[in-house]
Structures are given as C-alpha cells and as structure tokens.
Design a protein around this motif. Structure first.
Motif, PDB file in Angstrom:
ATOM      1  N   ASP A 137      34.173 -30.727  70.510  1.00 44.85           N
ATOM      2  CA  ASP A 137      34.270 -29.291  70.235  1.00 44.85           C
ATOM      3  C   ASP A 137      35.588 -28.956  69.556  1.00 44.85           C
ATOM      4  OD1 ASP A 137      33.270 -26.747  70.203  1.00 44.85           O
ATOM      5  OD2 ASP A 137      33.992 -26.230  72.202  1.00 44.85           O
ATOM      6  N   VAL A 138      36.629 -29.713  69.878  1.00 46.55           N
ATOM      7  CA  VAL A 138      37.944 -29.482  69.273  1.00 46.55           C
ATOM      8  C   VAL A 138      38.016 -30.076  67.865  1.00 46.55           C
ATOM      9  CG1 VAL A 138      40.406 -29.997  69.438  1.00 46.55           C
ATOM     10  CG2 VAL A 138      39.140 -29.328  71.488  1.00 46.55           C
ATOM     11  N   VAL A 139      37.568 -31.329  67.723  1.00 44.18           N
ATOM     12  CA  VAL A 139      37.753 -32.036  66.447  1.00 44.18           C
ATOM     13  C   VAL A 139      36.797 -31.561  65.357  1.00 44.18           C
ATOM     14  CG1 VAL A 139      38.611 -34.087  67.625  1.00 44.18           C
ATOM     15  CG2 VAL A 139      36.192 -33.937  67.037  1.00 44.18           C
ATOM     16  N   LYS A 140      35.736 -30.843  65.721  1.00 39.13           N
ATOM     17  CA  LYS A 140      34.811 -30.376  64.682  1.00 39.13           C
ATOM     18  C   LYS A 140      35.498 -29.434  63.699  1.00 39.13           C
ATOM     19  CE  LYS A 140      32.691 -26.245  66.776  1.00 39.13           C
ATOM     20  NZ  LYS A 140      33.602 -26.057  67.922  1.00 39.13           N
ATOM     21  N   GLU A 141      36.590 -28.798  64.155  1.00 40.27           N
ATOM     22  CA  GLU A 141      37.339 -27.904  63.270  1.00 40.27           C
ATOM     23  C   GLU A 141      38.324 -28.664  62.381  1.00 40.27           C
ATOM     24  OE1 GLU A 141      36.420 -24.891  63.104  1.00 40.27           O
ATOM     25  OE2 GLU A 141      35.091 -24.984  64.842  1.00 40.27           O
ATOM     26  N   LYS A 142      38.467 -29.957  62.620  1.00 39.87           N
ATOM     27  CA  LYS A 142      39.438 -30.746  61.863  1.00 39.87           C
ATOM     28  C   LYS A 142      38.798 -31.577  60.748  1.00 39.87           C
ATOM     29  CE  LYS A 142      42.510 -31.194  65.880  1.00 39.87           C
ATOM     30  NZ  LYS A 142      43.243 -32.138  66.771  1.00 39.87           N
ATOM     31  N   VAL A 143      37.473 -31.473  60.609  1.00 34.97           N
ATOM     32  CA  VAL A 143      36.776 -32.240  59.584  1.00 34.97           C
ATOM     33  C   VAL A 143      36.040 -31.294  58.639  1.00 34.97           C
ATOM     34  CG1 VAL A 143      36.530 -34.308  60.993  1.00 34.97           C
ATOM     35  CG2 VAL A 143      34.777 -32.525  61.106  1.00 34.97           C
ATOM     36  N   ASP A 144      35.709 -31.804  57.460  1.00 27.46           N
ATOM     37  CA  ASP A 144      35.023 -31.005  56.452  1.00 27.46           C
ATOM     38  C   ASP A 144      33.512 -31.176  56.575  1.00 27.46           C
ATOM     39  OD1 ASP A 144      37.511 -30.219  55.393  1.00 27.46           O
ATOM     40  OD2 ASP A 144      37.607 -32.039  54.158  1.00 27.46           O
ATOM     41  N   GLU A 145      32.803 -30.335  55.821  1.00 22.87           N
ATOM     42  CA  GLU A 145      31.355 -30.486  55.743  1.00 22.87           C
ATOM     43  C   GLU A 145      31.000 -31.778  55.002  1.00 22.87           C
ATOM     44  OE1 GLU A 145      29.312 -28.781  57.316  1.00 22.87           O
ATOM     45  OE2 GLU A 145      30.308 -26.889  57.765  1.00 22.87           O
ATOM     46  N   PRO A 146      29.894 -32.408  55.314  1.00 23.42           N
ATOM     47  CA  PRO A 146      28.872 -31.991  56.272  1.00 23.42           C
ATOM     48  C   PRO A 146      29.111 -32.465  57.705  1.00 23.42           C
ATOM     49  CG  PRO A 146      28.112 -33.913  55.109  1.00 23.42           C
ATOM     50  CD  PRO A 146      29.469 -33.599  54.532  1.00 23.42           C
ATOM     51  N   LEU A 147      30.205 -33.202  57.932  1.00 24.77           N
ATOM     52  CA  LEU A 147      30.477 -33.701  59.280  1.00 24.77           C
ATOM     53  C   LEU A 147      30.675 -32.567  60.279  1.00 24.77           C
ATOM     54  CD1 LEU A 147      32.814 -36.828  58.982  1.00 24.77           C
ATOM     55  CD2 LEU A 147      30.530 -36.688  59.971  1.00 24.77           C
ATOM     56  N   LYS A 148      31.307 -31.502  59.832  1.00 16.15           N
ATOM     57  CA  LYS A 148      31.572 -30.375  60.719  1.00 16.15           C
ATOM     58  C   LYS A 148      30.271 -29.818  61.290  1.00 16.15           C
ATOM     59  CE  LYS A 148      33.932 -25.905  60.887  1.00 16.15           C
ATOM     60  NZ  LYS A 148      34.771 -24.936  60.122  1.00 16.15           N
ATOM     61  N   SER A 149      29.269 -29.644  60.460  1.00 17.65           N
ATOM     62  CA  SER A 149      27.985 -29.108  60.924  1.00 17.65           C
ATOM     63  C   SER A 149      27.280 -30.093  61.851  1.00 17.65           C
ATOM     64  CB  SER A 149      27.086 -28.783  59.733  1.00 17.65           C
ATOM     65  OG  SER A 149      27.634 -27.737  58.961  1.00 17.65           O
ATOM     66  N   LEU A 150      27.356 -31.391  61.550  1.00 15.15           N
ATOM     67  CA  LEU A 150      26.710 -32.395  62.395  1.00 15.15           C
ATOM     68  C   LEU A 150      27.324 -32.430  63.790  1.00 15.15           C
ATOM     69  CD1 LEU A 150      26.306 -35.359  59.865  1.00 15.15           C
ATOM     70  CD2 LEU A 150      24.481 -33.969  60.851  1.00 15.15           C
ATOM     71  N   VAL A 151      28.652 -32.411  63.842  1.00 19.92           N
ATOM     72  CA  VAL A 151      29.333 -32.415  65.144  1.00 19.92           C
ATOM     73  C   VAL A 151      29.030 -31.128  65.904  1.00 19.92           C
ATOM     74  CG1 VAL A 151      31.567 -32.508  66.311  1.00 19.92           C
ATOM     75  CG2 VAL A 151      31.149 -33.935  64.308  1.00 19.92           C
ATOM     76  N   LYS A 152      28.978 -30.027  65.195  1.00 14.53           N
ATOM     77  CA  LYS A 152      28.675 -28.735  65.819  1.00 14.53           C
ATOM     78  C   LYS A 152      27.292 -28.748  66.452  1.00 14.53           C
ATOM     79  CE  LYS A 152      28.677 -23.767  64.829  1.00 14.53           C
ATOM     80  NZ  LYS A 152      28.870 -22.740  63.771  1.00 14.53           N
ATOM     81  N   VAL A 153      26.323 -29.363  65.778  1.00 14.50           N
ATOM     82  CA  VAL A 153      24.962 -29.461  66.318  1.00 14.50           C
ATOM     83  C   VAL A 153      24.957 -30.291  67.594  1.00 14.50           C
ATOM     84  CG1 VAL A 153      22.701 -30.497  65.916  1.00 14.50           C
ATOM     85  CG2 VAL A 153      23.745 -29.081  64.158  1.00 14.50           C
TER      86      VAL A 153
END
Length: 276
Positions: free
Chosen positions: A124-140
C-alpha cells in the motif's frame, strides 16, 4: 496566383499553425487543465514534444515546397502515419512492464518491508513510488486483499492481469511470506534483484549493439530528406518531378525508403522488447 488563394497551400499552412500551437500545449493547457488532462491522457501518450511532431512538420514543409498534387498529398499522409506510429509506440512503451520498473518496485518494497514486515501494508505504501502500469497492478492487489481478506485471491488477481515472469516470481515470494521468516523473504527478494540486474545488463548490451544499425538507418533517412528538400527548393531540379511520371517515381523511391526504415525499426523494437 498568391499562396493564400490555393486551398491546398492554405490547408497546409493552417496545419503548421495547429502543430505550433500543440508544441506549446502544456503552457496553454493550464487554463483548461481539468478537461484537457483527461483527453490528453486518453489520446496522447506522455508529453507532447517537438520530436513527436517532427516527421509531420518535415512532411508539410516538403509538401509546400513541392506544390504538386500527388507528391504533396503523399508527404502529408506519410507524415501523419509516421507521427501516429511514433505516438502508438510511445504508448506501448509506457504500458510495458520492463525489468527496470519491476526492479524499482522490488527495491522499494524491500526497504519498506524491513521496517514494517507486513506485505500488504508495505504494498500500500510502495504503490505510490512506482509508475504506471505497475501502480495500478499493485493497487488492485491491495484492494482485493482488503475486500476479501485473502492473500491467495489478491495474488490470483495479479496473475490474471499480467503474465510477466519476474512479477509472478515477486508475487510468489510475497505469498510464501505468510509462512516464512522476514529475513528469508528479504533474502529471496535479494536473489530476485540479482536476476533482474543481470537481465537489465543484457538489455543494455543489446541496445548498445543495435546503436550502429539505428545510426545507419537515421543517416539514410536524413540523406533522403535533404535530397528531397534540395530538389523541392531548387526550381530547375524540381522540374522533372512535376510531371505525373516524375511524381510517381519520387513516391516510389520514398515508399521503398519508408518501408525499409519501418522494417528495421520493427525488428530492433522486437529484439529490445523481447528482453525488456
């Protein structure tokens, strides 16, 4: 006959003005930011730069200088298609789950996990430290876990959305963290980071070996454009290409050059993407 009285020339000049406006779109866009941001994210990948529109600008200049129906129309259509190809390729690169992006995700996760050994809090913390599309995948993954309270369901959702080998290995390590010690998880992440470093080095070597081919292709394209600019700018040289036969010959030569350039670019892109 004046330039302004020719509808084709007027249309070309108008297109150049629109392109010039697009180049400063970032500056003007702040006045209509809420609406423009949505449409720009949907239709235009990344930032609009002069490099994106360079093929279209050059083709419009050539079309103006040639002032022949077939060749001018051909250059305009070619410029539009090349620009659209560049924009599509940029969008595809942004969607690509490269080893470098996964490498950044794992490093961010590892450093945070050592401070708080909780998988989903860390994600939940690191999802803000990466760019798309990884951010959306981690968020899911995080949202699925909080909705179902099931790590298995969360990581199954990730696997359903991507078949990336390294991302699946990362998910497997996180799944095993439920029964493994924190130091064992960190060690497994370190091993995965080492494999990603090796992969990234291979990618760099491949891109470096492709540089010579890319440079030769670019040189060929520049020579062809300069040759046509010279022909178009000098009336005595342009004369032979005003006739229908001359226009068809020029179109055939440029079609061969564009086809060869596209083929080489496609082969290089496929090789690089295969190890990205």
């Amino acid at each position: 006959m004046g330039i302004g009285s020719d509808p084709v020339i007027t249309l070309i000049i108008g297109s150049l003005i629109l392109i010039a406006a697009a180049l400063v779109w970032d500056e003007l866009g702040r006045y209509l930011a809420p609406v423009l941001k949505r449409y720009r994210a949907r239709f235009i990948p990344g930032r609009v730069t002069w490099r994106t529109f360079l093929p279209l600008i050059v083709s419009l200049i050539l079309a103006i200088l040639m002032r022949t129906v077939l060749v001018s129309t051909y250059f305009i259509i070619a410029g539009i298609l090349i620009t659209a190809h560049f924009m599509r390729r940029t969008k595809e690169k942004q969607r690509l789950l490269s080893a470098r992006r996964i490498f950044q995700l794992i490093l961010a996760f590892r450093s945070t996990f050592q401070l708080q050994p909780s998988v989903f809090l860390t994600l939940d913390v690191v999802k803000e430290k990466v760019d798309e599309p990884l951010k959306s995948l981690v968020k899911v993954v995080v949202q699925t876990y909080y909705l179902t309270s099931s790590p298995e369901r969360a990581f199954a959702e990730l696997r359903a959305r991507t078949d990336n080998v390294y991302l699946n290995q990362f998910a497997y390590i996180l799944e095993m963290s439920e029964t493994a010690r924190a130091d064992a998880v960190v060690k497994a992440l370190d091993n995965l980071v080492d494999r990603l470093r090796t992969h990234d080095e291979l990618r760099r070597q491949t891109e470096s070996s492709m540089t010579a081919i890319t440079a030769q292709t670019t040189f060929m394209q520049v020579i062809a454009i300069l040759a046509v600019l010279t022909v178009a700018a000098v009336p005595t040289l342009r004369g032979p290409y005003v006739s229908i036969g001359g226009q068809i010959f020029l179109i055939a030569i440029f079609t061969i050059i564009l086809a060869a350039s596209y083929y080489i670019d496609r082969v290089i892109s496929e090789v690089v993407e295969r190890i990205s």
